[in-house]
Design a protein around this motif. Structure first.
Motif, PDB file in Angstrom:
ATOM      1  N   PRO A   2       0.781  -1.211   0.249  1.00  0.00           N
ATOM      2  CA  PRO A   2       0.017   0.114  -0.085  1.00  0.00           C
ATOM      3  C   PRO A   2       0.842   1.229  -0.130  1.00  0.00           C
ATOM      4  O   PRO A   2       2.005   1.253   0.512  1.00  0.00           O
ATOM      5  N   LEU A   3       0.379   2.231  -0.348  1.00  0.00           N
ATOM      6  CA  LEU A   3       1.032   3.599  -0.745  1.00  0.00           C
ATOM      7  C   LEU A   3       1.490   4.097   0.838  1.00  0.00           C
ATOM      8  O   LEU A   3       2.505   4.773   0.906  1.00  0.00           O
ATOM      9  N   SER A   4       0.561   3.824   1.617  1.00  0.00           N
ATOM     10  CA  SER A   4       0.936   4.304   3.015  1.00  0.00           C
ATOM     11  C   SER A   4       1.936   3.837   3.721  1.00  0.00           C
ATOM     12  O   SER A   4       2.836   4.563   4.479  1.00  0.00           O
ATOM     13  N   LEU A   5       2.527   2.629   3.443  1.00  0.00           N
ATOM     14  CA  LEU A   5       4.061   2.277   3.877  1.00  0.00           C
ATOM     15  C   LEU A   5       4.974   2.956   3.290  1.00  0.00           C
ATOM     16  O   LEU A   5       5.918   3.261   4.099  1.00  0.00           O
ATOM     17  N   PHE A   6       5.023   3.358   1.916  1.00  0.00           N
ATOM     18  CA  PHE A   6       5.946   4.021   1.527  1.00  0.00           C
ATOM     19  C   PHE A   6       6.050   5.407   1.978  1.00  0.00           C
ATOM     20  O   PHE A   6       7.216   6.032   2.180  1.00  0.00           O
ATOM     21  N   ILE A   7       5.069   6.209   2.436  1.00  0.00           N
ATOM     22  CA  ILE A   7       4.981   7.513   2.821  1.00  0.00           C
ATOM     23  C   ILE A   7       5.540   7.451   4.484  1.00  0.00           C
ATOM     24  O   ILE A   7       6.347   8.282   5.014  1.00  0.00           O
ATOM     25  N   GLN A   8       4.980   6.282   5.284  1.00  0.00           N
ATOM     26  CA  GLN A   8       5.443   6.255   6.473  1.00  0.00           C
ATOM     27  C   GLN A   8       7.007   5.634   6.476  1.00  0.00           C
ATOM     28  O   GLN A   8       7.998   6.504   7.157  1.00  0.00           O
ATOM     29  N   ALA A   9       7.517   5.113   5.218  1.00  0.00           N
ATOM     30  CA  ALA A   9       8.967   4.951   5.151  1.00  0.00           C
ATOM     31  C   ALA A   9       9.722   6.008   4.975  1.00  0.00           C
ATOM     32  O   ALA A   9      10.822   6.304   5.719  1.00  0.00           O
ATOM     33  N   ALA A  69      14.731   5.455  -3.000  1.00  0.00           N
ATOM     34  CA  ALA A  69      13.917   4.473  -3.620  1.00  0.00           C
ATOM     35  C   ALA A  69      12.340   4.624  -3.322  1.00  0.00           C
ATOM     36  O   ALA A  69      11.386   4.589  -4.197  1.00  0.00           O
ATOM     37  N   ALA A  70      12.217   5.181  -2.249  1.00  0.00           N
ATOM     38  CA  ALA A  70      10.666   5.498  -1.642  1.00  0.00           C
ATOM     39  C   ALA A  70      10.254   6.913  -2.312  1.00  0.00           C
ATOM     40  O   ALA A  70       8.893   6.696  -2.904  1.00  0.00           O
ATOM     41  N   TYR A  71      10.777   7.698  -2.548  1.00  0.00           N
ATOM     42  CA  TYR A  71      10.538   9.018  -3.379  1.00  0.00           C
ATOM     43  C   TYR A  71      10.058   8.612  -4.527  1.00  0.00           C
ATOM     44  O   TYR A  71       9.210   9.096  -5.159  1.00  0.00           O
TER      45      TYR A  71
END
Length: 447
Positions: free
Chosen positions: A14-21, A44-46
């Motif tokens: 989910p997108l939220s995991l990358f934002i949290q990362a 990588a997350a950006y």
């Protein structure tokens, strides 16, 4: 343009995991700045979030509008981390891969190719870099329109749907529609949605990048038409020697400095154009007796301009020179005027009248300095008033220019708009200085 590996990752996570990362790695970076693992993972997350937003459907945007940075800014942040990583780990193929992927998202294909080739020199057997190079060749060849068919046919695919002309400085939104940069932001003055599909857009003139690929296609295949659009655009941002866009509100005089909050869509458009040009406009007012523009006005320069998130501008302006309006007309909602520059009728150099004027100027300057010192003493506990006095004092012009000094002297007093307008009409420097001294002797307050 797609990175299959990244797209597959988004199908699984989910997108939220990358934002949290990103938030997690940003906090970690404040503790251990410059750590290669932190920079690599955050980059990588950006990149992955930017990739996700760039391929988001309009319906998804309507259901769940963006609330953070737009895709181009995310890609630029990913590139910034990747560049630091290449400096720290120049022998790592992953560093080059991240940097190349960020450059691809920004449509900087030549730079991306150079980075990939540099990475292959470090690791000639890197499958990831080889695959990225093949993807780059596929993307760049399709986007530049290179094919056996030769030059693309001129059709409305290269037109802006707002002005119905050839795209100039094209911007492609997250929902996939392209517009002239100036047309898009003029439309967004009335709301932050795509003019075609109504997708919510979170972009601003400061963060929005021109679609380099689309621009290059148009410029290469339709050079004459693009050159005409450039001339048209330059004509809007540089009106001409004797033409000025007008901000119709109040009277300004030379040497006067004050802030403005620009919120009307027509003036937001005007300020954007001015800031691309010479930063100058005219300040004019309506004549209460006739309801039309007053004949005399003042040119002002925007010395500071702060774009606000909601599209408004906070600007600081300084009065430069006065003019008479010969004629005016509407242009995209605001007024533009043909002007005649006005100067005082000065006594010739070396004459007695000129020496008398110069002596009056020196005496008035001494009176002004004394008045400012007394005002500072009276306002020693009022910080805001002290700052205003200092701001006025620093604007004092050279005494060798009596005309400009006479206007500066007038800025020491709070004058009503009709009085300031009268000062613009007067072409007698001596009379203007005398009026300024009368105000000082009456103990007028600083603006």
């Amino acid at each position: 343009m797609k990175f299959d590996a990244y797209t597959m990752s988004f199908q699984c996570l989910p997108l939220s995991l990358f934002i949290q990362a990103i938030n997690f790695y940003s906090r970690a970076n404040t503790i251990k700045s410059g750590d290669p693992i932190i920079l690599s993972n955050r980059s990588a997350a950006y990149i992955r979030i930017s990739q996700y937003f760039m391929h988001r459907t309009p319906s998804s945007s309507e259901r769940r509008p963006l609330s953070g940075l737009e895709p181009t800014t995310l890609a630029e942040l990913g590139l910034k981390d990747a560049e630091k990583l290449v400096e720290l780990q120049s022998n790592s193929a992953k560093s080059y891969l991240l940097k190349a992927n960020a450059l691809l998202l920004l449509e900087k294909y030549e730079k991306a190719r150079d980075v990939i080739l540099s990475g292959l020199q470090v690791d000639p057997f890197s499958n990831s870099l080889r695959a990225s190079l093949q993807n780059l060749e596929r993307v760049s060849s399709s986007s530049t329109g290179m094919s056996t068919r030769g030059q693309p046919e001129r059709n409305d695919d290269f037109d802006c749907t707002l002005c119905l002309k050839c795209l100039y400085e094209p911007v492609t939104t997250a929902c996939g529609h392209s517009f002239c940069r100036s047309c898009l932001f003029q439309s967004m003055d009335s709301g932050n949605r795509c003019p075609l599909c109504r997708t919510v857009l979170f972009i601003s003139p400061r963060t929005c990048s021109i679609s380099v690929t689309l621009k290059n296609i148009i410029q290469k295949n339709f050079p004459e038409e693009y050159a005409e659009r450039k001339l048209e655009h330059d004509g809007l941002i540089n009106a001409g020697v004797d033409l000025l866009p007008l901000f119709v509100m109040d009277v300004a005089i030379p040497c006067q400095r004050f802030p403005l909050n620009i919120f009307e869509p027509r003036y937001r458009l005007m300020v954007r154009r001015i800031m691309e040009g010479n930063h100058r406009m005219g300040m004019a007012m309506l004549d209460s007796s006739t309801g039309s523009l007053a004949e005399f006005a003042c040119e002002v320069e925007i010395t500071e301009c702060e774009p606000l998130p909601d599209g408004r501008f906070y600007i600081e302006i300084e009065g430069r020179r006065r003019f008479r309006i010969i004629r005016s007309w509407d242009q995209d909602g605001y007024r533009v005027a043909e002007v005649e520059w006005i100067q005082d009728i000065m006594p010739p150099e070396g004459t007695g009248d000129r020496e008398t004027l110069q002596e009056l100027t020196y005496n008035a300057a001494e009176s002004a300095r004394s008045w400012i010192e007394r005002a500072k003493e009276a306002a020693r506990h009022d910080q805001r008033r002290l700052e205003r006095l200092a701001s006025v004092e620093v604007m004092m012009p050279s005494l060798k220019d009596p005309e400009r000094f006479s206007f500066w002297l007038a800025t020491l007093s709070n004058r009503r708009p009709p009085e300031r307008l009268d000062l613009l009409r007067i072409r007698d420097t001596t009379e203007r200085i005398r009026r300024g001294l009368i105000f000082l002797r009456q103990g007028c307050r600083t603006q």
